[in-house]
Scaffold this active site. Sequence first.
Site, PDB file in Angstrom:
ATOM      1  N   ARG B 243       0.783  -1.225   0.227  1.00 10.82           N
ATOM      2  CA  ARG B 243      -0.032   0.028   0.038  1.00 10.82           C
ATOM      3  C   ARG B 243       0.791   1.226   0.027  1.00 10.82           C
ATOM      4  O   ARG B 243       1.754   1.394   0.828  1.00 10.82           O
ATOM      5  CB  ARG B 243      -0.853  -0.066   1.201  1.00 10.82           C
ATOM      6  N   ASP B 246      -0.412   8.128   1.194  1.00  9.08           N
ATOM      7  CA  ASP B 246      -0.112   9.578   1.151  1.00  9.08           C
ATOM      8  C   ASP B 246      -1.149  10.025   2.684  1.00  9.08           C
ATOM      9  O   ASP B 246      -1.902  10.117   2.724  1.00  9.08           O
ATOM     10  CB  ASP B 246      -0.836  10.129   0.251  1.00  9.08           C
ATOM     11  N   GLU B 247       0.162  10.917   3.304  1.00 10.36           N
ATOM     12  CA  GLU B 247      -0.147  11.111   4.777  1.00 10.36           C
ATOM     13  C   GLU B 247      -1.505  12.008   4.590  1.00 10.36           C
ATOM     14  O   GLU B 247      -1.763  13.076   3.864  1.00 10.36           O
ATOM     15  CB  GLU B 247       0.826  12.075   5.209  1.00 10.36           C
ATOM     16  N   CYS B 248      -2.225  11.939   5.648  1.00 13.33           N
ATOM     17  CA  CYS B 248      -3.491  12.656   6.206  1.00 13.33           C
ATOM     18  C   CYS B 248      -3.863  12.527   7.641  1.00 13.33           C
ATOM     19  O   CYS B 248      -4.207  11.787   8.185  1.00 13.33           O
ATOM     20  CB  CYS B 248      -4.798  11.867   5.550  1.00 13.33           C
ATOM     21  N   ASP B 330      -5.090  17.766  -7.365  1.00 11.09           N
ATOM     22  CA  ASP B 330      -4.104  17.193  -6.722  1.00 11.09           C
ATOM     23  C   ASP B 330      -2.760  17.542  -7.056  1.00 11.09           C
ATOM     24  O   ASP B 330      -2.449  17.837  -8.159  1.00 11.09           O
ATOM     25  CB  ASP B 330      -4.447  15.864  -7.204  1.00 11.09           C
ATOM     26  N   ARG B 332       0.064  15.545  -5.974  1.00 13.19           N
ATOM     27  CA  ARG B 332       0.866  14.619  -5.404  1.00 13.19           C
ATOM     28  C   ARG B 332       2.008  14.080  -6.336  1.00 13.19           C
ATOM     29  O   ARG B 332       3.176  13.543  -5.871  1.00 13.19           O
ATOM     30  CB  ARG B 332      -0.034  13.492  -4.917  1.00 13.19           C
TER      31      ARG B 332
END
Lengths: 418, 418
Positions: B243, B246-248, B330, B332
Site C-alpha cells: 500500500r 499519502d499522509e492525512c 491534486d 501529489r
Amino acid sequence: MQERKSSPRHIILTSHPSNFGSQPIPIRWGDKDPMQRGPVVATLANPTHRNAIGTHSGGYAVYRALAVASGVLQADHRADLTNTSPVEHIGPYPSWYDPEKIVSLDPFGAMVGEAFASYYQEGYDIRPTIAITKAHVYLPELQAAVEKGRLAIDGKLLKSKGDVLVTKAAIEPVWYLPGIAKRFQISEADLRRALFEQTGGMFPELVTRSDLEVFLPPIGGVTVYIFGDLAAITDPNRPLAVRVHDECNGSDVFGSDICTCRPYLVHGIEVCIQTAQEGGAGVIVYCRKEGRALGEVTKFLVYNARKRQEGGDRADAYFARTECVAGVQDMRFQELMPDVLHWLGITRIERLVSMSNMKYEAITNSGIEVVERVPIPDDLIPQDAQVEIEAKKAAGYYTPGAVLDPLGLAEIKGREME
Amino acid sequence: MQERKSSPRHIILTSHPSNFGSQPIPIRWGDKDPMQRGPVVATLANPTHRNAIGTHSGGYAVYRALAVASGVLQADHRADLTNTSPVEHIGPYPSWYDPEKIVSLDPFGAMVGEAFASYYQEGYDIRPTIAITKAHVYLPELQAAVEKGRLAIDGKLLKSKGDVLVTKAAIEPVWYLPGIAKRFQISEADLRRALFEQTGGMFPELVTRSDLEVFLPPIGGVTVYIFGDLAAITDPNRPLAVRVHDECNGSDVFGSDICTCRPYLVHGIEVCIQTAQEGGAGVIVYCRKEGRALGEVTKFLVYNARKRQEGGDRADAYFARTECVAGVQDMRFQELMPDVLHWLGITRIERLVSMSNMKYEAITNSGIEVVERVPIPDDLIPQDAQVEIEAKKAAGYYTPGAVLDPLGLAEIKGREME
C-alpha cells in the site's frame, strides 16, 4: 503535460527594495487594527505586491512549483476562497496586539477575507495562513475508554458511536523575524544570516531585504483540535485542558512501542473530553516537529545507535546518542510554541497534559498560568518506552513519583535489536 | 543562549563553479559502482565539498539553522554515525543502476558508511539520506482483527500481545534534476527556473549552478514499513502486498471520518500481515504529502467550501472545490512515487492495496507488474466519507463494483457543517 510558454525574461536572483516600482504594503506587527497591521502578501502572481520572504504552504510550495513546471497549474492562479472562511471565530484577543507575544504565526491569518476586504478589491492576492473547520473524529482507544467507564457518552461532544465533535484549525508558520530574534536573544542580522547560510542558501532575501520582516519558512505548521465550548478557552473561571504534542509519525500513526507519543496523545484527548464535559474545554496542539525537529532519518539512526551501543539501550545513555548524531538533544525550540496558545487567547491552563519541563517553562514564561500538570498514567507506557520516560524524568520532566539515580537509570533497559 | 562569534566574512548570495578552488566530487547518477556514482555531499561544514543544492533533513534544516543561530549547535558539527548503519540490508538491485528508474531518492543513501568509506577518511562529511531500523508496532484495530478472527497470532511477526515486528526505513528526498525533468517531459532549465521562481526564490543555485544536478528539497520524505521476510520483496514467486499511502494527519492520527485514510491504511497493514504469513511480504509506503501535497490549510479551506456550497457536500461536486481553491485537484505527482518501490527492488506486486488509478498507472508505467488491486472493504468506509469514495470511483478509481452516474453522485451527500 502541456506545452509551456518559454519565458525570455531575465531571472532575478534576489530582489532589492529599489526593484519595486510601488512600495509593498507595510506590516506593523502587533498593531491592533488589521488595516494598520497590514496583510501578509506572499503571492507569486504579482512580485510587486509581495511584502514577505518565502511563500505559502510551507514545503508544499515545492510541489506547487512542480505543478507550474509541468504545466498543470497556471503560475498566476488566484484562489477562489468562496465559502472557505472560518466556521468558528477565534479572536481577536489582547495577546494579538502585543508584538512579542506572537511571532511565529499571523494572528489575523484566518480572517484575511474580512480584515483585508478592501485590498482584495484592489487586486491583492492575500491567502489565509490559518483555516478553521469542524470534524468528527474517531479513535479506537476512546471507544475502549467508554467501555471501561472512563469516558461517558453525552450525545453532543462524545456521540453514541464513540465519535467526537471537534473544531480544528490548521496554521501555517509566519515568522516575524525581529520578534523571533528577540525571543532567542540574538540579533536579527545573525538570525537572518544563519537562516540563509545554515540551510544551504535558502532565500537570499533573508540577507538582502532587511526591509521585509516577515518570513514564511518551508516547515510544517501546527494543527489545533478543540473539544467543547470555544468560549471556555478564554474564560479563567472554566477549566481548560491542554496538550501540546510534537509529531511522532512512528507512534502517532503506527503505534511504535519505543516511545509514549500516541498513548500520551490519546490520554490528552481523553482529559480534554472530560474537561469539556465538566463545562470547560480541551485543546490539543499538534506540531509538525518529527523526531524533535531533527527529522525521521536522524531519529532512526539514533534508534540503531541506542539499541547497538555497548550495554544496550538504557536510560542513562538515552540522550547521549541523539547528541552524537545530531549535535543537540532536541531542536524543537519550545520558545516559539506558546504563540498558538496566545492566538487562542489562553491565559490559564487548569490541566497541562505534558511532563516536558521545556514546554512547561515556555508556557509559563510566556505569561500563561498552569495549575496542574498531568503525567502519562503508568499503565499506558509501553515496556520498551521505559528507557525514554525514565531518562526524561531524570533530566527534569515533571513527575509526582520517584526519579532514578544514575545507577537506577542504567538498569532500565530496552529491547535488543532483533 | 550563548554568545555567538560575529562572522566578519562576506555573505555569498549564490555560489558559482569558479568559486570552488577544488572541484567537488562529480555525481554520475545511475552508475553501478558507488565510487563512480559518487556520494551526495550536502554538508554545510565545508562549502568546497558540496556537490548538491540544498541540505539535509528537508525543512528541518530551518530548525538546524535556528540551533546554530541561537548558539546551541556548532555550525561545523560532524555527525558521529557509530552504530547507526542499517539493521537490514536493502539492495543493491538492478533498478539502482538505471538513471531513469530512481530520480527522487539516493539508492545508496542508507549505505554511505560502507560505500564511501574512503571519502570519510579524506574528511568528507557525508550524511545518510536513508536510515533503516526495526520496531514493534501496535495498532488497536489489529487487535480487533485478531479478536474477529481475520488475523492470526503467529508469535513471530504478529506477537501474542497483538504487536507486530517491522523493519522500517526513513527516506529523505534527493532529486536528480535531469531525471525529474525527464519524468515530467519538460526541460531541465524550465524545471530549475520554476523550482526557483515558484517557491518565492528558494535556492538561487537552482538557476546559477547547472553543474550541480542533485537537489535536496525542503519537503517531507517517505517512510517504508516492511512486514515479513525481506527476501520475499524481490522474489516474484512469493506474494507481495503493497500500500502506498499519502499522509492525512486528520484521519491517520485523529480518525476524522470525512475520508477513508486511516481505515484503508490499517486494512493495508492487515493485508500485509496476511501476505507475510502466507510466506510473502508486505510493504507500506507512507508519503509525507498532506492534503494531496497542498498542505493542511488548503485542505481545511476546501472542507469548509464543500460543506457550505449550495446543495451541500456531495460527490458530484467533490473535486471542483479543491480546484477552485488550489487551481488543481491534486499535487501529489505520483510520477515520482514508484522510485521507492524500485529502491526496494520490487518487480511484481501481488496485491496493491489502493484504488487510485494515478498510483496504479505510475507503478505499472514504471515497469512493475500488478496482479490484483484490493479496494477498501465497504464496512470500513465512514458514512461521511461516502462523498469522497464515490466521487473518486466515478473519476477513475478502481472498483469491482458499480460506478455512479452524475445523478447518482449528486445524491451522495455528506454531513452538514454543525
